[in-house]
Scaffold this motif. Structure first.
Motif, PDB file in Angstrom:
ATOM      1  N   ALA B 198     -22.931  27.117   1.030  1.00 15.72           N
ATOM      2  CA  ALA B 198     -24.152  26.295   1.122  1.00 15.72           C
ATOM      3  C   ALA B 198     -25.054  26.802   2.248  1.00 15.72           C
ATOM      4  CB  ALA B 198     -23.773  24.835   1.357  1.00 15.72           C
ATOM      5  N   VAL B 199     -24.422  27.200   3.357  1.00 17.03           N
ATOM      6  CA  VAL B 199     -25.185  27.743   4.477  1.00 17.03           C
ATOM      7  C   VAL B 199     -25.892  29.017   4.041  1.00 17.03           C
ATOM      8  CG1 VAL B 199     -24.960  28.800   6.780  1.00 17.03           C
ATOM      9  CG2 VAL B 199     -23.723  26.696   6.237  1.00 17.03           C
ATOM     10  N   ASP B 200     -25.189  29.807   3.191  1.00 13.96           N
ATOM     11  CA  ASP B 200     -25.790  31.063   2.702  1.00 13.96           C
ATOM     12  C   ASP B 200     -26.828  30.812   1.602  1.00 13.96           C
ATOM     13  OD1 ASP B 200     -24.291  32.448   4.443  1.00 13.96           O
ATOM     14  OD2 ASP B 200     -22.749  33.077   3.009  1.00 13.96           O
ATOM     15  N   GLY B 201     -26.999  29.562   1.207  1.00 16.08           N
ATOM     16  CA  GLY B 201     -28.036  29.239   0.226  1.00 16.08           C
ATOM     17  C   GLY B 201     -27.560  29.244  -1.215  1.00 16.08           C
ATOM     18  N   ALA B 202     -26.246  29.206  -1.414  1.00 18.82           N
ATOM     19  CA  ALA B 202     -25.732  29.206  -2.797  1.00 18.82           C
ATOM     20  C   ALA B 202     -25.962  27.843  -3.442  1.00 18.82           C
ATOM     21  CB  ALA B 202     -24.239  29.529  -2.783  1.00 18.82           C
ATOM     22  N   ASN B 203     -26.357  27.840  -4.724  1.00 17.81           N
ATOM     23  CA  ASN B 203     -26.503  26.557  -5.422  1.00 17.81           C
ATOM     24  C   ASN B 203     -25.170  26.163  -6.051  1.00 17.81           C
ATOM     25  OD1 ASN B 203     -26.245  28.088  -7.746  1.00 17.81           O
ATOM     26  ND2 ASN B 203     -28.462  28.165  -8.128  1.00 17.81           N
ATOM     27  N   TRP B 204     -25.175  25.012  -6.770  1.00 21.80           N
ATOM     28  CA  TRP B 204     -23.915  24.490  -7.335  1.00 21.80           C
ATOM     29  C   TRP B 204     -23.282  25.492  -8.310  1.00 21.80           C
ATOM     30  CZ3 TRP B 204     -22.013  23.575 -12.192  1.00 21.80           C
ATOM     31  CH2 TRP B 204     -20.818  22.839 -12.242  1.00 21.80           C
ATOM     32  N   ILE B 211     -16.721  30.616  -6.206  1.00 15.29           N
ATOM     33  CA  ILE B 211     -15.658  30.008  -5.381  1.00 15.29           C
ATOM     34  C   ILE B 211     -14.643  29.259  -6.256  1.00 15.29           C
ATOM     35  CG2 ILE B 211     -15.132  28.371  -3.528  1.00 15.29           C
ATOM     36  CD1 ILE B 211     -17.961  28.941  -2.455  1.00 15.29           C
ATOM     37  N   THR B 212     -15.169  28.304  -7.042  1.00 15.89           N
ATOM     38  CA  THR B 212     -14.246  27.441  -7.798  1.00 15.89           C
ATOM     39  C   THR B 212     -13.391  28.252  -8.779  1.00 15.89           C
ATOM     40  OG1 THR B 212     -15.943  25.735  -7.666  1.00 15.89           O
ATOM     41  CG2 THR B 212     -14.108  25.322  -9.168  1.00 15.89           C
ATOM     42  N   LEU B 213     -14.052  29.005  -9.650  1.00 17.95           N
ATOM     43  CA  LEU B 213     -13.286  29.719 -10.687  1.00 17.95           C
ATOM     44  C   LEU B 213     -12.301  30.725 -10.100  1.00 17.95           C
ATOM     45  CD1 LEU B 213     -15.664  30.263 -13.760  1.00 17.95           C
ATOM     46  CD2 LEU B 213     -13.776  28.657 -13.487  1.00 17.95           C
ATOM     47  N   PRO B 214     -12.710  31.602  -9.156  1.00 15.14           N
ATOM     48  CA  PRO B 214     -11.718  32.530  -8.609  1.00 15.14           C
ATOM     49  C   PRO B 214     -10.563  31.814  -7.916  1.00 15.14           C
ATOM     50  CG  PRO B 214     -13.946  33.209  -7.998  1.00 15.14           C
ATOM     51  CD  PRO B 214     -14.061  31.852  -8.610  1.00 15.14           C
ATOM     52  N   SER B 215     -10.875  30.705  -7.230  1.00 15.56           N
ATOM     53  CA  SER B 215      -9.790  29.985  -6.539  1.00 15.56           C
ATOM     54  C   SER B 215      -8.834  29.329  -7.530  1.00 15.56           C
ATOM     55  CB  SER B 215     -10.365  28.898  -5.629  1.00 15.56           C
ATOM     56  OG  SER B 215     -11.301  29.463  -4.754  1.00 15.56           O
ATOM     57  N   LEU B 216      -9.370  28.991  -8.687  1.00 14.53           N
ATOM     58  CA  LEU B 216      -8.529  28.319  -9.695  1.00 14.53           C
ATOM     59  C   LEU B 216      -7.746  29.309 -10.557  1.00 14.53           C
ATOM     60  CD1 LEU B 216     -10.681  25.409 -11.211  1.00 14.53           C
ATOM     61  CD2 LEU B 216      -8.612  25.200  -9.853  1.00 14.53           C
TER      62      LEU B 216
END
Lengths: 452, 299
Positions: B198-204, B211-216
């Motif tokens: 979010a700090v880097d400006g990434a949207n949802w 983040i979500t998919l690779p972590s899952l």
């Protein structure tokens, strides 16, 4: 003398002591000598209604045979698989068992001498039972010259129709004699009631997904899938003509609707009947009984006539479904089993009770003169249905059994659906089907010959 | 002296062999109920029963028959359709539900988790009976209440809709179950990763993809492989829903065809062959999935 251990100093504590005690008690039960005076008979059934009937009769049997303990078990739909496993492993089969008509074929595979049921022909002949029962009803349970089961029922079929709705269409169903008559009447009764271009009321409901109604018609004409010698005859002219007629009821004449849901006993089909979408159905005795118990609110709306014949003075009925009782070869005391079989299948009082609870007409002719079978049936507006069934019983067509029936029926279902949905002509569908089954049988015979 | 020596030998031996004796029950049961049937079924695949007492060696005959059997191919197609339905419909829905239930704004999470999970507690047979009523052509919930397409649809009588009906039922039954795995995976993802993004400006969407998919990934791999295996073993649901695969085998699956051959047609050798071909299919698909999902990759 003091026991060397108590609960506190038993090695490894109280838990193992309790387990050891339980183990020893179990051993006592397992290895306890059986009561030599009491003999056991195990009897498997698959139909809850049969289970209830026999369960109610067993106390009477106990008074007649106090030394025999009958274990009656209802395994429901899985019973045939359990029986197959028990016969394959040569262990665990019951003494007596009921088998359903579409399931018996698989038990007849291989050498006829290796079939897991006792041949009952010698007993039936020596005691004179063959003449007392409807002889054509033995064909589903016979193979070669052997009889592996006694019929539980006859299951003659009638045309059950909505009296009120046919009358409303100005059709007198009692005048119908042939299928041609029926088509003329059915065209009057099949109607688009709301004028939207779609038919709302069909004269007859037929199963286009399984062989049931097609076989009803084919057996009525004297045809079948196999003949008495085991030859495949499903591509005979009579079979092809019958399928052409069957498909024409849906497509050319548009008087038949496919069964709603998966079969005639589906709640969806009952709903369509109540809505007046379906005006008639080919109904065996057990189906009328089923309707009576499942859709009691339709009481008085139905009437029955004999099935329309294929030609004037032709056969006015067919047969649908059935159950047999047999003695397995694992039975240690076939004589006792035979006595119990006679008690459940040949007892007049029991057979009359069977009709009263399920409307199933017994195959024992001696039971037909019972007053109960002649009683007016309220569900059919007071029509004495039993009388009609008994009148038709001598006309029942034979239905020859074959070890390949299960495979054949499975493929026949597909062939009928393909013909009705016009993916294949009836001739193509049945010729291909016959070829497939013949190839399967020939291949098996060639393989088996190699071994011989 | 001798007695003492014997006792010494006994205790010595006992110490050596006792562990094996303790673990023996598992191996004995495993050998009886797993190894023996496996080997026996493999051998059976090269034989065909002749009635109940004898069998004939047919070599690869059952395999050649199987590959020329149109119903086998149809059942394979139906089963693959169900597996694809699971992969492309059921699992995305499960992931969506998991993300939804993991979101802060959703209220009554515990109730919703239980509600979505409950269908898996219902036995397949009952699910089939319930959906038989829902798909009912005349009085069923879908045709009667929703009036889809404005007319009665034969969900279970028209061969075009049969597998769709089975897939929808599968989604209802299993999506909530798979949702629990995804939810556990989502809760294991460190919040700092999202904050940093979010700090880097990434949207949802970018956070979800990167983040979500690779972590899952390990959870997705597990759920996909287990669901695929389950899909290829599908039996009870379509068996009851379609009255044994009707019409025209539109609802026949591989395991259903195996059952029919083994128990209804008494062709145990052929049924064993179907079982082994199914095993090979599942093994290949599982290996491909694990490779694609990078489970064999060294981190």
């Amino acid at each position: 003398m003091r026991f060397p251990y108590d609960a506190d100093n038993f090695p490894l504590g109280k838990g193992p002591m309790v387990m050891l005690i339980l183990f020893l008690i179990s051993c006592l039960f397992i290895f306890a000598p059986a009561d030599e005076t009491e003999k056991e008979l195990e009897f498997w059934v698959f139909a809850p209604t049969h289970y209830e009937e026999y369960q109610a009769r067993l106390p009477i049997y106990k008074t007649l045979q106090p030394d025999i303990n009958v274990q009656l078990i209802n395994f429901g739909g899985t019973m045939h698989d359990k029986l197959l496993t028990a016969l394959l492993s040569d262990f665990g089969a019951p003494d007596l068992v009921e088998v359903e008509i579409n399931s018996i074929g698989r038990f007849l595979k291989g050498d006829i001498e290796e079939v897991g049921f006792v041949d009952l022909r010698p007993r039936l002949e020596s005691e004179g039972w063959l003449d007392q029962l409807v002889i054509s009803r033995f064909t589903p349970w016979s193979y070669g010259d052997k009889i592996f089961g006694i019929p539980h029922d006859l299951h003659p079929v009638v045309l059950l129709y909505r009296d009120d709705l046919f009358k409303a269409a100005n059709v007198d169903m009692t005048e119908i004699e042939t299928w041609d008559d029926f088509i003329i009447a059915a065209k009057k009764a099949t109607r688009d009631l709301d004028g939207d271009g779609e038919i709302d009321q069909y004269a007859i409901v037929l199963d286009n997904k399984t062989e049931s109604d097609y076989m009803n018609l084919l057996l009525q004409r004297g045809g079948g899938f196999f003949d008495a010698q085991g030859n495949v005859i499903i591509d005979s002219e009579i079979a092809i003509e019958t399928l052409e007629f069957f498909t024409s009821l849906f497509n050319e004449h548009q008087i038949a609707t496919p069964v709603y849901g998966t079969w005639h006993g589906d709640p969806s089909n009952y709903a369509a009947m109540q809505d007046g979408k379906i005006l008639s159905i080919l109904a065996p005795d057990w189906y009328v009984g089923l309707l009576q118990s499942q859709v009691p609110q339709m009481s008085g709306k139905w009437k029955a006539i004999s099935m329309p014949a294929w030609e004037t003075d032709g056969r006015r009925t067919t047969t649908r479904g059935g159950t047999m009782i047999g003695i397995t070869k694992q039975c240690e005391n076939p004589e006792l089993a035979w006595e119990l079989l006679k008690f459940t299948y040949f007892d007049r009082a029991s057979l009359i009770n069977r009709y009263e609870t399920t409307l199933i007409i017994p195959p024992l002719k001696a039971a037909w003169d019972a007053q109960a079978l002649k009683q007016p049936l309220e569900y059919l507006g007071g029509q004495p249905l039993g009388e009609l069934f008994i009148e038709l019983a001598p006309e029942l067509p034979p239905r020859y059994q074959n070890p390949y029936w299960s495979e054949a029926a499975d493929l026949l279902n597909d062939a009928i659906f393909a013909a009705v949905t016009q993916k294949q002509t009836p001739r193509q569908a049945l010729t291909e089907l016959a070829e497939k089954i013949r190839t399967t049988i020939t291949k098996d015979q060639e393989r088996w010959k190699i071994k011989d | 002296m001798s007695t003492e020596r014997n006792r010494y030998i006994f205790w010595n031996q006992q110490q050596r062999y006792a562990p094996y004796i303790f673990i023996a029950p598992f191996f004995i049961l495993f050998a009886i109920f797993m190894v023996y049937p496996l080997i026996s079924s493999l051998i059976m695949g090269f034989y065909e029963m002749r009635g109940f007492q004898s069998r004939i060696f047919v070599g690869l005959g059952n395999f050649t028959d199987l590959f020329a059997d149109p119903i086998f191919w149809k059942s394979l197609l139906n089963t693959t359709l169900f597996a694809l339905g699971t992969l492309l419909l059921q699992l995305p829905i499960a992931l969506f539900l998991a993300i939804l239930l993991n979101a802060k704004f959703v209220k009554g999470k515990n109730f919703l988790r239980l509600a979505f999970f409950t269908p898996v507690l219902v036995a397949g047979v009952f699910v089939a009976i319930i959906f038989n009523l829902i798909y009912d052509q005349r009085a069923g919930l879908i045709n009667n209440e929703f009036l889809l397409f404005g007319k009665e649809i034969g969900w279970l009588s028209n061969e075009r809709y049969v597998m769709l009906a089975v897939i929808i039922t599968g989604v209802w039954q299993w999506a909530g179950y798979n949702m629990i795995f995804f939810l556990a995976g989502l809760q294991g993802i460190r919040q700092e990763l999202y904050e940093a993004a979010a700090v880097d400006g990434a949207n949802w969407w970018q956070s979800f993809i990167h983040i979500t998919l690779p972590s899952l990934r390990p959870v997705i791999a597990f759920v996909v492989v287990v669901s695929m295996i389950g899909s290829f073993q599908l039996f009870d649901l379509p068996y009851i829903l379609t009255n044994g695969g009707e019409p025209a085998d539109a609802g026949t699956t591989i395991v259903m065809y195996l059952y029919k051959n083994g128990f209804q047609f008494m062709r145990l050798g052929y049924a064993a062959t179907i079982g082994w071909v199914l095993f090979i299919i599942i093994a290949i698909i599982s290996i491909i999935q694990l490779k694609l999902l990078g489970i064999f990759r060294e981190e």
